[in-house]
Design an enzyme around this catalytic site. Structure first.
Site, PDB file in Angstrom:
ATOM      1  N   CYS A 109       0.823  -1.203   0.000  1.00  0.00           N
ATOM      2  CA  CYS A 109       0.000   0.000   0.000  1.00  0.00           C
ATOM      3  C   CYS A 109       0.860   1.256   0.000  1.00  0.00           C
ATOM      4  O   CYS A 109       0.556   2.229  -0.699  1.00  0.00           O
ATOM      5  CB  CYS A 109      -0.926  -0.007   1.212  1.00  0.00           C
ATOM      6  SG  CYS A 109      -2.071   1.388   1.263  1.00  0.00           S
ATOM      7  N   CYS A 207      -5.729  -1.765   8.344  1.00  0.00           N
ATOM      8  CA  CYS A 207      -6.861  -0.840   8.379  1.00  0.00           C
ATOM      9  C   CYS A 207      -8.136  -1.472   7.837  1.00  0.00           C
ATOM     10  O   CYS A 207      -9.236  -1.134   8.278  1.00  0.00           O
ATOM     11  CB  CYS A 207      -6.526   0.423   7.587  1.00  0.00           C
ATOM     12  SG  CYS A 207      -6.275   0.160   5.804  1.00  0.00           S
TER      13      CYS A 207
END
Length: 378
Positions: A109, A207
């Site tokens: 990410c 997350c």
């Protein structure tokens, strides 16, 4: 460190050379670190603007970040990117587990979503400087720009940034890299009187789990039938127990599988750890922990700031780092380039333990991040 000792970014003092405040685009999450980044940069003479990357299409997170931006007095731009995140990160994570590998979603990410969108958005807004709350630093060395480890060894995040391109590193301002986490907390509390923010618990875990356990997330999102019980086997292929589904296991794992009482291995279960998983056969291979040591591994998708420097680095000081269950080996690593993006890494003075295909292996010279790749075999 007392509040009276506070020295804004850079740690040696303010930037007194600024005749006109330069804009900087700060990745704002609503948490302590990104808020501190805004405050540090403003005191250093910059004019911060904020970017929230809406990875999860979350109304709650948008409201939290908007409130933080208002409290900090900083203009906020929201970038919708949930669809890209689902495809590039969540989809890739699920595909890797389905293939029997162990991915690193945060490393992927950072290189492919966060830092890229931060730089792209800054370009659209006409801003050169970009900033984040990472505990990491930069260094310029022989014409190149590198990340280097943060001053706080417990919070150093450089490992997860190995795919960030050099052009982006050149633009990065990293105010927290010279501080420890506790120093940042203390400054926010004592200098800025942000007691509630400084006391906020750090978000842990991935997350996108949204409070779920990792295994439960895989159960809920992998295609039906991917996760189902199968055989635990020893290195010779003998069936010695049962497991709950190969995607739930990674190298070094010592729990979550059962051994048949009649198996000789059942007499010493604590000595056994997962060596590999076999997606084709839905098998988990376990072996004595000592046998999970390795000196050699293959890395694909390799990247480096300067490949010539990486390949010619002194093998006695080159350090390989893997963030998995196992410990990291001592410095000493020789590299052989097998193709433009495929490397063989051989440890010289130590062994790595519980190396898992799919994990990044990252190379350092002292505290300078040179590059890395994805482990494909050991």
């Amino acid at each position: 460190m007392l509040a009276s000792d506070f020295r804004p970014f850079p740690k040696g003092g303010k930037r007194n050379d600024l005749t006109q405040k330069e804009e900087v685009l700060v990745a704002l999450s609503g948490g302590m670190d990104s808020a501190a980044t805004v405050l540090w940069l403003r005191e250093a003479g910059y004019r911060p603007r904020a970017l929230f990357l809406d990875l999860l299409d979350s109304d709650t997170q948008r409201r939290q970040v908007q409130a933080a931006a208002e409290a900090l007095g900083v203009a906020l731009h929201i970038e919708p990117c949930a669809e890209l995140f689902r495809h590039e990160i969540i989809g890739h994570t699920l595909a890797e587990h389905a293939a029997g590998r162990t991915p690193s979603p945060c490393a992927r990410c950072n290189g492919r979503i966060k830092w890229r969108l931060l730089a792209d958005t800054a370009d659209r807004l006409g801003i050169f400087h970009i900033a984040t709350g990472h505990y990491v630093r930069t260094i310029h060395h022989e014409g190149h720009s590198y990340f280097r480890r943060g001053a706080d060894p417990a919070k150093d995040q450089s490992y997860y940034l190995w795919e960030v391109p050099e052009a982006t590193i050149r633009r990065a301002l990293l105010p927290l890299g010279d501080y420890t986490k506790e120093e940042v907390r203390r400054i926010l509390r004592e200098r800025y009187r942000l007691t509630e923010l400084s006391a906020r618990r750090e978000s842990m875990g991935l997350c996108f789990l949204n409070g779920m356990r990792y295994g439960a997330f895989l159960q809920a999102h992998l295609p039906p039938g991917t996760i189902h019980p199968g055989d635990v086997v020893d290195p010779d292929g003998r069936i010695i127990g049962r497991h709950d589904g190969y995607p739930l296991y990674t190298a070094g794992q010592r729990r979550g599988f059962t051994l048949f009482p009649s198996s000789p291995a059942a007499n010493a279960p604590r000595n056994l750890a997962v060596r590999t998983t076999d997606a084709t056969r839905n098998q988990v291979v376990v072996a004595p922990g000592e046998s999970l040591k390795c000196r050699e591994m293959l890395l694909n998708s390799c990247r480096a700031i300067d490949f010539d420097e990486l390949l010619t680095a002194d093998p006695s000081t080159l350090r390989l780092v893997v963030r998995g269950i196992g410990r990291n080996p001592l410095p000493g690593c020789r590299l052989e380039q097998l193709s433009p993006t495929l490397l063989r890494a051989t440890l010289l003075h130590d062994t790595a333990w519980a190396v898992s295909p799919g994990q990044p292996a990252v190379f350092y010279h002292a505290d300078r991040l040179l590059g890395g790749g994805i482990i494909t075999t050991q």
